[in-house]
Design a protein around this motif. Structure first.
Motif, PDB file in Angstrom:
ATOM      1  N   GLY A   1      45.944  47.913  46.603  1.00 10.61           N
ATOM      2  CA  GLY A   1      45.066  48.499  45.608  1.00 10.61           C
ATOM      3  C   GLY A   1      44.456  47.456  44.701  1.00 10.61           C
ATOM      4  N   PHE A   2      43.871  47.973  43.602  1.00  9.57           N
ATOM      5  CA  PHE A   2      43.153  47.137  42.653  1.00  9.57           C
ATOM      6  C   PHE A   2      43.689  47.394  41.245  1.00  9.57           C
ATOM      7  N   ALA A   3      43.816  46.322  40.469  1.00  9.20           N
ATOM      8  CA  ALA A   3      44.254  46.447  39.083  1.00  9.20           C
ATOM      9  C   ALA A   3      43.478  45.426  38.252  1.00  9.20           C
ATOM     10  N   CYS A   4      43.392  45.706  36.950  1.00  7.15           N
ATOM     11  CA  CYS A   4      42.731  44.767  36.055  1.00  7.15           C
ATOM     12  C   CYS A   4      43.248  44.972  34.644  1.00  7.15           C
ATOM     13  N   LEU A   5      43.016  43.980  33.807  1.00  7.53           N
ATOM     14  CA  LEU A   5      43.343  44.130  32.396  1.00  7.53           C
ATOM     15  C   LEU A   5      42.305  45.012  31.722  1.00  7.53           C
ATOM     16  N   ILE A   6      41.017  44.704  31.959  1.00  5.80           N
ATOM     17  CA  ILE A   6      39.931  45.433  31.308  1.00  5.80           C
ATOM     18  C   ILE A   6      38.970  45.968  32.359  1.00  5.80           C
ATOM     19  N   ASP A   7      38.732  47.260  32.325  1.00  4.44           N
ATOM     20  CA  ASP A   7      37.747  47.898  33.200  1.00  4.44           C
ATOM     21  C   ASP A   7      36.539  48.243  32.345  1.00  4.44           C
ATOM     22  N   ARG A   8      35.451  47.522  32.541  1.00  6.46           N
ATOM     23  CA  ARG A   8      34.226  47.805  31.800  1.00  6.46           C
ATOM     24  C   ARG A   8      33.097  48.191  32.752  1.00  6.46           C
ATOM     25  N   SER A   9      33.484  48.888  33.814  1.00  6.20           N
ATOM     26  CA  SER A   9      32.543  49.230  34.880  1.00  6.20           C
ATOM     27  C   SER A   9      31.621  50.394  34.547  1.00  6.20           C
ATOM     28  N   ASN A  10      31.941  51.166  33.516  1.00  8.09           N
ATOM     29  CA  ASN A  10      31.139  52.339  33.173  1.00  8.09           C
ATOM     30  C   ASN A  10      30.975  53.277  34.367  1.00  8.09           C
ATOM     31  N   ASN A  11      32.016  53.350  35.182  1.00  5.49           N
ATOM     32  CA  ASN A  11      32.035  54.212  36.371  1.00  5.49           C
ATOM     33  C   ASN A  11      30.945  53.864  37.371  1.00  5.49           C
ATOM     34  N   GLU A  12      30.436  52.644  37.332  1.00  6.36           N
ATOM     35  CA  GLU A  12      29.424  52.198  38.288  1.00  6.36           C
ATOM     36  C   GLU A  12      29.961  51.064  39.147  1.00  6.36           C
TER      37      GLU A  12
ATOM     38  N   LEU B   1      31.675  49.144  42.408  1.00  9.73           N
ATOM     39  CA  LEU B   1      31.525  49.201  43.852  1.00  9.73           C
ATOM     40  C   LEU B   1      32.819  49.605  44.554  1.00  9.73           C
ATOM     41  N   ILE B   2      33.937  49.458  43.871  1.00 10.28           N
ATOM     42  CA  ILE B   2      35.243  49.801  44.439  1.00 10.28           C
ATOM     43  C   ILE B   2      35.369  51.314  44.475  1.00 10.28           C
TER      44      ILE B   2
ATOM     45  N   THR C   1      51.364  41.065  55.061  1.00  6.02           N
ATOM     46  CA  THR C   1      51.772  40.901  53.670  1.00  6.02           C
ATOM     47  C   THR C   1      51.126  41.998  52.823  1.00  6.02           C
ATOM     48  N   ASN C   2      51.846  42.492  51.832  1.00  9.59           N
ATOM     49  CA  ASN C   2      51.282  43.454  50.888  1.00  9.59           C
ATOM     50  C   ASN C   2      50.547  42.699  49.791  1.00  9.59           C
ATOM     51  N   VAL C   3      49.295  43.100  49.529  1.00 10.80           N
ATOM     52  CA  VAL C   3      48.458  42.403  48.552  1.00 10.80           C
ATOM     53  C   VAL C   3      47.910  43.402  47.542  1.00 10.80           C
ATOM     54  N   LEU C   4      48.080  43.080  46.273  1.00  8.74           N
ATOM     55  CA  LEU C   4      47.468  43.821  45.182  1.00  8.74           C
ATOM     56  C   LEU C   4      46.443  42.893  44.551  1.00  8.74           C
ATOM     57  N   ILE C   5      45.194  43.320  44.500  1.00  8.26           N
ATOM     58  CA  ILE C   5      44.143  42.496  43.910  1.00  8.26           C
ATOM     59  C   ILE C   5      44.093  42.791  42.413  1.00  8.26           C
ATOM     60  N   VAL C   6      44.288  41.724  41.606  1.00 12.93           N
ATOM     61  CA  VAL C   6      44.332  41.867  40.153  1.00 12.93           C
ATOM     62  C   VAL C   6      43.269  40.959  39.540  1.00 12.93           C
ATOM     63  N   GLU C   7      42.444  41.547  38.685  1.00 15.25           N
ATOM     64  CA  GLU C   7      41.372  40.821  38.002  1.00 15.25           C
ATOM     65  C   GLU C   7      41.628  40.861  36.500  1.00 15.25           C
ATOM     66  N   ASP C   8      41.023  39.947  35.780  1.00 14.22           N
ATOM     67  CA  ASP C   8      41.082  40.042  34.320  1.00 14.22           C
ATOM     68  C   ASP C   8      40.144  41.154  33.855  1.00 14.22           C
ATOM     69  N   VAL C   9      38.873  41.090  34.296  1.00 14.99           N
ATOM     70  CA  VAL C   9      37.883  42.096  33.917  1.00 14.99           C
ATOM     71  C   VAL C   9      37.139  42.552  35.166  1.00 14.99           C
ATOM     72  N   ILE C  10      36.976  43.845  35.320  1.00 12.24           N
ATOM     73  CA  ILE C  10      36.148  44.378  36.406  1.00 12.24           C
ATOM     74  C   ILE C  10      34.909  44.995  35.783  1.00 12.24           C
TER      75      ILE C  10
ATOM     76  N   SER D   1      33.536  40.835  43.111  1.00 10.13           N
ATOM     77  CA  SER D   1      34.494  39.798  43.517  1.00 10.13           C
ATOM     78  C   SER D   1      35.771  40.411  44.088  1.00 10.13           C
ATOM     79  N   ALA D   2      36.193  41.553  43.563  1.00  7.29           N
ATOM     80  CA  ALA D   2      37.374  42.225  44.112  1.00  7.29           C
ATOM     81  C   ALA D   2      37.117  42.718  45.530  1.00  7.29           C
ATOM     82  N   ILE D   3      35.906  43.203  45.801  1.00  2.40           N
ATOM     83  CA  ILE D   3      35.538  43.642  47.147  1.00  2.40           C
ATOM     84  C   ILE D   3      35.548  42.455  48.105  1.00  2.40           C
ATOM     85  N   GLU D   4      35.047  41.309  47.644  1.00  5.14           N
ATOM     86  CA  GLU D   4      35.080  40.103  48.476  1.00  5.14           C
ATOM     87  C   GLU D   4      36.515  39.716  48.817  1.00  5.14           C
ATOM     88  N   CYS D   5      37.409  39.816  47.848  1.00  3.04           N
ATOM     89  CA  CYS D   5      38.824  39.520  48.080  1.00  3.04           C
ATOM     90  C   CYS D   5      39.427  40.523  49.054  1.00  3.04           C
ATOM     91  N   ALA D   6      39.069  41.787  48.905  1.00  2.91           N
ATOM     92  CA  ALA D   6      39.589  42.832  49.786  1.00  2.91           C
ATOM     93  C   ALA D   6      39.196  42.568  51.236  1.00  2.91           C
TER      94      ALA D   6
END
Length: 82
Positions: A40-51, A53-54, A9-18, A23-28
């Motif tokens: 791949g990975f998608a989210c509504l809000i990316d607040r990772s500050n380029n740090e 784990l993905i 199955t094709n899976v796209l992991i989508v989060e509200d906020v990363i 948690s996305a890595i755990e899902c992967a």
């Protein structure tokens, strides 16, 4: 929780906020353990500050650069907020 991932199955992991991507890595891991295709990975809000784990590209609607401070390193003007 309460669902299964069908092999191939094709899976796209989508989060509200990363923030860290933990948690996305755990899902992967679950996706690959079930022999599904991680698209791949998608989210509504990316607040990772380029740090994050993905290591793959993250598609986001909004990217926020939010300064984080350790408790003992707060600027004086923030210490005054209660």
């Amino acid at each position: 929780r309460g669902f299964s991932i069908t092999p191939s199955t094709n899976v796209l992991i989508v989060e509200d906020v990363i923030t860290t991507g933990k948690s996305a890595i755990e899902c992967a891991k679950l996706v690959t353990q079930n022999n599904a295709n991680l698209l791949g990975f998608a989210c509504l809000i990316d607040r990772s500050n380029n740090e994050v784990l993905i290591k793959d590209e993250i598609i986001s609607q909004i990217k926020f650069q939010i300064k984080l401070f350790k408790e003992n390193e707060l600027p004086e003007k923030l210490k005054k907020i209660r």
